[in-house]
Write a protein that holds these residues in place. Sequence first.
Motif, PDB file in Angstrom:
ATOM      1  N   GLN A  20       4.782   9.944  -1.726  1.00 54.61           N
ATOM      2  CA  GLN A  20       5.441   9.506  -0.505  1.00 54.61           C
ATOM      3  C   GLN A  20       6.700   8.764  -0.908  1.00 54.61           C
ATOM      4  OE1 GLN A  20       2.887   7.524   2.249  1.00 54.61           O
ATOM      5  NE2 GLN A  20       1.366   9.133   2.211  1.00 54.61           N
ATOM      6  N   PRO A  21       7.779   8.924  -0.128  1.00 51.49           N
ATOM      7  CA  PRO A  21       9.046   8.295  -0.492  1.00 51.49           C
ATOM      8  C   PRO A  21       8.975   6.773  -0.399  1.00 51.49           C
ATOM      9  CG  PRO A  21       9.190   9.259   1.699  1.00 51.49           C
ATOM     10  CD  PRO A  21       7.862   9.666   1.128  1.00 51.49           C
ATOM     11  N   ASP A  22       9.860   6.122  -1.156  1.00 49.56           N
ATOM     12  CA  ASP A  22      10.038   4.676  -1.107  1.00 49.56           C
ATOM     13  C   ASP A  22       8.785   3.880  -1.459  1.00 49.56           C
ATOM     14  OD1 ASP A  22      12.694   5.132  -0.308  1.00 49.56           O
ATOM     15  OD2 ASP A  22      12.103   5.204   1.794  1.00 49.56           O
ATOM     16  N   LEU A  65       5.419  -0.927  -1.293  1.00 46.30           N
ATOM     17  CA  LEU A  65       4.496  -1.819  -1.992  1.00 46.30           C
ATOM     18  C   LEU A  65       5.005  -3.260  -1.955  1.00 46.30           C
ATOM     19  CD1 LEU A  65       3.655   0.536  -4.966  1.00 46.30           C
ATOM     20  CD2 LEU A  65       1.992  -0.343  -3.301  1.00 46.30           C
ATOM     21  N   ALA A  66       6.302  -3.450  -2.150  1.00 45.55           N
ATOM     22  CA  ALA A  66       6.869  -4.801  -2.115  1.00 45.55           C
ATOM     23  C   ALA A  66       6.712  -5.425  -0.732  1.00 45.55           C
ATOM     24  CB  ALA A  66       8.334  -4.769  -2.530  1.00 45.55           C
ATOM     25  N   ALA A 106       0.069  -0.592   1.943  1.00 46.13           N
ATOM     26  CA  ALA A 106       1.226   0.303   1.851  1.00 46.13           C
ATOM     27  C   ALA A 106       0.858   1.761   2.115  1.00 46.13           C
ATOM     28  CB  ALA A 106       1.869   0.183   0.474  1.00 46.13           C
ATOM     29  N   GLY A 107      -0.434   2.057   2.249  1.00 44.48           N
ATOM     30  CA  GLY A 107      -0.866   3.439   2.449  1.00 44.48           C
ATOM     31  C   GLY A 107      -0.792   4.257   1.177  1.00 44.48           C
ATOM     32  N   LEU A 108      -0.969   3.589   0.041  1.00 43.04           N
ATOM     33  CA  LEU A 108      -0.875   4.245  -1.254  1.00 43.04           C
ATOM     34  C   LEU A 108      -2.129   3.938  -2.066  1.00 43.04           C
ATOM     35  CD1 LEU A 108       2.842   3.262  -1.902  1.00 43.04           C
ATOM     36  CD2 LEU A 108       2.014   5.533  -1.300  1.00 43.04           C
TER      37      LEU A 108
END
Length: 191
Positions: free
Chosen positions: A5-7, A12-13, A37-39
Amino acid sequence: MARWQPDAPQRLALAALELFEERGYEQTSVIDIAERAGLTKSTFFRHFRDKREVLFGGETMSALVAGAISAAPATATAPEAVAAALDAAGRAAFTPDRRAFSLRRRAVIAAHPELQERDALKGLAITAAMATALEQRGVPSLTASVTAQLAALAAAIAYGRWSDPANTDDYPTLARRALHEVRAAAVQDPR
């Protein structure tokens, strides 16, 4: 969840900042940050060594300032080369759309000694990168070190001014002004 996913670093920050504000630094885990962050946790570790690093962008700023000093015209003096580095930092990190994030980040760092320590180490690394880049341009070691230290002080002053909500100047303008003020103060006779 998508594999890419981009960015991701920015997401995350922002997730870390939100969680540090809500729960505190100590009560937030890497898994919490990645989930917000959905990661995934592995995505987090592809971008950052640990949760302290998530608010500091890795070695990006050190590389940016060193690259700007190296790219300065061959005729540039050491102060002109570090001014170019501060301009590059301003264009990359201290943009109007990042001001609110930066203010929140600053408050979170101020509230947590572990983050304060990381911030100080990051500043030292950036200063060392500037000094090394100046030496690679042929600037004598002592001059490179002093110039880098003055540039770091000017950057800190400029950041304080830039993050003031009443400020209307951009970071490069503030950094160049602070660099001029710091250099002038350094050569004044205190008598």
